[in-house]
Design a protein around this motif. Sequence first.
Motif, PDB file in Angstrom:
ATOM      1  N   ARG A   1     -10.233   8.686  -6.295  1.00  0.00           N
ATOM      2  CA  ARG A   1      -9.745   8.490  -4.928  1.00  0.00           C
ATOM      3  C   ARG A   1      -9.991   9.777  -4.169  1.00  0.00           C
ATOM      4  O   ARG A   1      -9.599  10.861  -4.616  1.00  0.00           O
ATOM      5  CB  ARG A   1      -8.266   8.136  -4.920  1.00  0.00           C
TER       6      ARG A   1
ATOM      7  N   TYR B   1      -9.682  11.866  -0.590  1.00  0.00           N
ATOM      8  CA  TYR B   1      -8.976  11.957   0.689  1.00  0.00           C
ATOM      9  C   TYR B   1      -9.814  12.739   1.673  1.00  0.00           C
ATOM     10  O   TYR B   1     -10.337  13.805   1.340  1.00  0.00           O
ATOM     11  CB  TYR B   1      -7.630  12.661   0.510  1.00  0.00           C
TER      12      TYR B   1
ATOM     13  N   VAL C   1      -3.052   7.697   7.132  1.00  0.00           N
ATOM     14  CA  VAL C   1      -1.738   8.264   6.863  1.00  0.00           C
ATOM     15  C   VAL C   1      -1.598   9.521   7.721  1.00  0.00           C
ATOM     16  O   VAL C   1      -2.532  10.316   7.811  1.00  0.00           O
ATOM     17  CB  VAL C   1      -1.595   8.637   5.371  1.00  0.00           C
ATOM     18  N   VAL C   2      -0.407   9.653   8.372  1.00  0.00           N
ATOM     19  CA  VAL C   2      -0.132  10.881   9.143  1.00  0.00           C
ATOM     20  C   VAL C   2       0.590  11.852   8.215  1.00  0.00           C
ATOM     21  O   VAL C   2       1.608  11.510   7.622  1.00  0.00           O
ATOM     22  CB  VAL C   2       0.744  10.576  10.366  1.00  0.00           C
ATOM     23  N   LEU C   3       0.047  13.036   8.071  1.00  0.00           N
ATOM     24  CA  LEU C   3       0.704  14.049   7.249  1.00  0.00           C
ATOM     25  C   LEU C   3       1.683  14.843   8.119  1.00  0.00           C
ATOM     26  O   LEU C   3       1.708  14.719   9.349  1.00  0.00           O
ATOM     27  CB  LEU C   3      -0.326  14.970   6.607  1.00  0.00           C
TER      28      LEU C   3
ATOM     29  N   GLY D   1       0.808  -1.211   0.000  1.00  0.00           N
ATOM     30  CA  GLY D   1       0.000   0.000   0.000  1.00  0.00           C
ATOM     31  C   GLY D   1       0.841   1.259   0.000  1.00  0.00           C
ATOM     32  O   GLY D   1       0.309   2.346   0.169  1.00  0.00           O
TER      33      GLY D   1
ATOM     34  N   ALA E   1       5.427  15.899  12.025  1.00  0.00           N
ATOM     35  CA  ALA E   1       4.903  14.775  12.804  1.00  0.00           C
ATOM     36  C   ALA E   1       5.412  13.433  12.278  1.00  0.00           C
ATOM     37  O   ALA E   1       4.992  12.388  12.766  1.00  0.00           O
ATOM     38  CB  ALA E   1       3.371  14.800  12.751  1.00  0.00           C
ATOM     39  N   ILE E   2       6.280  13.468  11.260  1.00  0.00           N
ATOM     40  CA  ILE E   2       6.667  12.229  10.615  1.00  0.00           C
ATOM     41  C   ILE E   2       8.103  11.860  10.968  1.00  0.00           C
ATOM     42  O   ILE E   2       9.022  12.684  10.830  1.00  0.00           O
ATOM     43  CB  ILE E   2       6.482  12.360   9.091  1.00  0.00           C
TER      44      ILE E   2
ATOM     45  N   ALA F   1       2.766   2.362   2.188  1.00  0.00           N
ATOM     46  CA  ALA F   1       2.777   3.059   3.471  1.00  0.00           C
ATOM     47  C   ALA F   1       4.147   2.981   4.150  1.00  0.00           C
ATOM     48  O   ALA F   1       4.337   3.517   5.237  1.00  0.00           O
ATOM     49  CB  ALA F   1       1.717   2.468   4.398  1.00  0.00           C
TER      50      ALA F   1
ATOM     51  N   ARG G   1      -5.118  11.362   7.608  1.00  0.00           N
ATOM     52  CA  ARG G   1      -5.803  11.255   6.312  1.00  0.00           C
ATOM     53  C   ARG G   1      -6.319   9.835   6.122  1.00  0.00           C
ATOM     54  O   ARG G   1      -5.604   8.868   6.352  1.00  0.00           O
ATOM     55  CB  ARG G   1      -4.825  11.625   5.196  1.00  0.00           C
TER      56      ARG G   1
ATOM     57  N   ASN H   1       7.198   6.354   4.017  1.00  0.00           N
ATOM     58  CA  ASN H   1       5.799   6.278   3.625  1.00  0.00           C
ATOM     59  C   ASN H   1       5.625   7.198   2.424  1.00  0.00           C
ATOM     60  O   ASN H   1       5.943   8.381   2.479  1.00  0.00           O
ATOM     61  CB  ASN H   1       4.944   6.750   4.807  1.00  0.00           C
TER      62      ASN H   1
ATOM     63  N   ASN I   1      -5.029  -0.380   3.286  1.00  0.00           N
ATOM     64  CA  ASN I   1      -3.583  -0.601   3.349  1.00  0.00           C
ATOM     65  C   ASN I   1      -2.880   0.671   2.933  1.00  0.00           C
ATOM     66  O   ASN I   1      -2.650   0.877   1.760  1.00  0.00           O
ATOM     67  CB  ASN I   1      -3.201  -1.770   2.427  1.00  0.00           C
ATOM     68  N   PRO I   2      -2.544   1.574   3.812  1.00  0.00           N
ATOM     69  CA  PRO I   2      -2.774   1.529   5.253  1.00  0.00           C
ATOM     70  C   PRO I   2      -4.134   2.114   5.607  1.00  0.00           C
ATOM     71  O   PRO I   2      -4.773   2.728   4.763  1.00  0.00           O
ATOM     72  CB  PRO I   2      -1.670   2.441   5.776  1.00  0.00           C
TER      73      PRO I   2
ATOM     74  N   LEU J   1       2.744   7.845   0.952  1.00  0.00           N
ATOM     75  CA  LEU J   1       1.391   8.382   0.881  1.00  0.00           C
ATOM     76  C   LEU J   1       1.291   9.753   1.522  1.00  0.00           C
ATOM     77  O   LEU J   1       0.336  10.479   1.276  1.00  0.00           O
ATOM     78  CB  LEU J   1       0.417   7.440   1.595  1.00  0.00           C
ATOM     79  N   ASP J   2       2.283  10.105   2.371  1.00  0.00           N
ATOM     80  CA  ASP J   2       2.163  11.372   3.087  1.00  0.00           C
ATOM     81  C   ASP J   2       2.775  12.506   2.278  1.00  0.00           C
ATOM     82  O   ASP J   2       3.243  12.321   1.164  1.00  0.00           O
ATOM     83  CB  ASP J   2       2.798  11.246   4.487  1.00  0.00           C
ATOM     84  N   ASP J   3       2.727  13.694   2.850  1.00  0.00           N
ATOM     85  CA  ASP J   3       3.187  14.871   2.107  1.00  0.00           C
ATOM     86  C   ASP J   3       4.589  15.293   2.533  1.00  0.00           C
ATOM     87  O   ASP J   3       4.978  16.439   2.355  1.00  0.00           O
ATOM     88  CB  ASP J   3       2.196  16.027   2.306  1.00  0.00           C
TER      89      ASP J   3
END
Lengths: 288, 523
Positions: B479, B481, B422-424, A126, A234-235, A128, B430, A135, B418-419, A137-139
């Motif tokens: 998709r 968010y 998500v933590v931004l 995924g 936060a990452i 992640a 998110r 990851n 999956n997952p 998927l994050d920014d």
Amino acid sequence: MTTHKDDKDIGTTGHSWDGIEELNNPLPRWWLWTLYGCIVWAVVYTILYPAWPMVSGATSGVLGWSTRGAVAEEIAAVDEAQSGLRAELEATDLNTLAANEPLHRFAVQAGGSLFANNCAQCHGAGAAGAKGYPNLLDDDWLWGGQIEQVAYTIRHGIRNEDDPDARYSQMPAFGEILTRPEIDTLVAHVQSLSSGADPLAGAGGEMFSANCVACHGEDAKGNRDMGAPNLTDAIWLYGSDTATLTTTISKARFGVMPAWGLRLDEAEVRALAAYVHQLGGGEATTEE
Amino acid sequence: MGHKAAELYGNRTMTNPTQSLYAARLPIFPRRVSGYFRRLKWALMLVTLGIYYLTPWLRWERGPDMPDQAVLIDLANRRFYFFMIEIWPHEFYFVAGMLVMAGLALFLFTAALGRVWCGYACPQTVWTDLFILVERWIEGDRNARVRLHEAPWSLHKWRLRISKWVVWLIIGLLTGGAWVFYFTDAPTLLRDLASFSAPPVAYMTIAILTATTFVFGGFMREQVCIYMCPWPRIQAAMMDEDTLTVAYRDWRGEPRGKGLRRRAAAEAAEASIRAAGPQIGPRSPVIPMPGRPAMPSAPVLTEHKGDCIDCNACVNVCPMGIDIRDGQQMACITCALCIDACDEVMEKTGQPRGLIDYIALSDAPKEAAGDQPKSVWRHVLRARNLIYAGLWSGIGIALIFALFLRPDVEMTVAPIRNPTHVVLADGTIRNAYDVRVRNKQGTEQIFHVSLDHADLIITVEGSTSDKIAIPADSQGQARVYVDAPAGSHLATHARSDLRLWVTDQETGERAAVDTNFTGKDDE
């Protein structure tokens, strides 16, 4: 019935159960010929196609057909059908790719397949990521989230020895430079950065400005040119608990990513970049 | 077999081992017949073949981007069009419902009227009927065909056979040709077929259906019903003693006589024989029929003569080559042509019609005893049939309701697992959702995605807004968010309920789906 016979004219098979007997009606002749026809067909079929098991493998059949050959043909046909799109993808400016709806869809679909084959082992199915594997998927991006930057990272990789153009940076292992109490202070200071503490304040701040600002910056927001992570967000790639941060600072981390440009062709690298860029964190291209 | 069984069931002999285990088809030459049921069958043939051949050519206006064929099974785009109705693949329950209704209708008709499907409406029967019509037109009626069959091959025979086969092949070609028109725009396909630019599958389908029509209608005929078709077995199980079916009134017909004039002649002869004293031996030689073993006929002279004159008209007109007077049998498709044939003869001999007729088996003993049989309506309107009809119409009404209750906008939401979240960078949590929206209208529509939580931010991947454009008559996926700011209720709770809405910007029609939001569960 075509026999026009009364039941009494038809013999029985001799089978009888509770007085119920089995009549012995003759088969239609065409039915018998159909059976013979099927047998002939089956024999011809086993000559034309792979059939009879031998000591090592089966007879290959005079037509030379095989399941593997059929799959190879299908793959070749798909490759042939996609060759135009692949050439177009290689020629297109990645920054304008999203505007070309059919080509973008093709790139994202192809990228998804490539990702599952090549990237999911570390970054997860995924995307992640995992501890030490970012990851996607994050920014938050270590080396930049614009599509060309993502493509560069995929093409050349990170800290590998195969590609001279690989993205490269190395954090010193401060365990050999600082004392243990100094490291504890620094760990506590870095942990506080996420909740908005001044990076340069206090004892930790002094040590931060002496050792860390060169890469992570005075604002502790990192530096993408060096792959230095932003410490205020936060990452956390490896984790923000005291034990993990102590290990990170004293021994340093050295995550490696292969140079995929050496294994995949340019169209595939671009497809992967397009896929990763649309996972949720992709950044718009800004003029340099 | 024990003695008792032998007494009960008679003594059959085992087949002689030298007897052949297979038999050639005995050709059947049905004679022309006219009458009520023949006219009914002509009318039904006209209607059923008319529906089959002409339906693909009916047009129905649906809009500029939509097909204008009234009945179209669009496999490539997964749509079924039936006049004003359009069925999507996820609405397959309509097709399932129609199949259940077709099954129940078959139960109903079989319970009420026996194998009426086989006799009147089955494609095998209808096309065989058509092929026999062609055969009679080219080769003549029964006697001429029997003669032609037995004649050696000559130029004349070849000429007749080949012209018959050519006409059959043309019918087969039209049949296969009509079939493919149901699956794509008929006028376009016809042009493509004529210019040899249609897809190979169209030619293949036409070739296969031409061949099956030609072989099944021309040569296999009753063999299809007897050896290949499962319906006769199933339908036999759905009949009971109240079912109206084609049967012979044997209590009226037996023992078989010879007709009034021939009876008078025979009686005169018998009188002269009687005058000459008692005799032993067969008194009336039976004329052998081609392909049939000689049947023992009843003695001419008995006290009571039955109405059946043993003229074999019912056998000669039968497309299945059976003798209905032998009783109920699997090969009988109840086409009722024997009724017409017998009625013709009864009229000529001045006897009442209906020696062969639609009869319920439960009435047979009553009629034989001279009592009045139950009325037709009491046979038809019995509990079993009413239950079938009730179920049939119940499902039909439910389908019609479902048809008009179908929404124009439909949505499904699949949360990405999956997952789960998500933590931004700023601590925002998110969740991502794959949203599929169906636009059943004939024009492109813009759909607006929304939530009933004000503090959440919604974005659509690849877009700067919360809008999804879905082309006409299609399904689109996006998709979506959903971002919950750090520290908000949804961000700090493991699982919260969430309702996603899509709204058609133009019509305002909305659809909602309930789903979940996964927050950070360690805080």
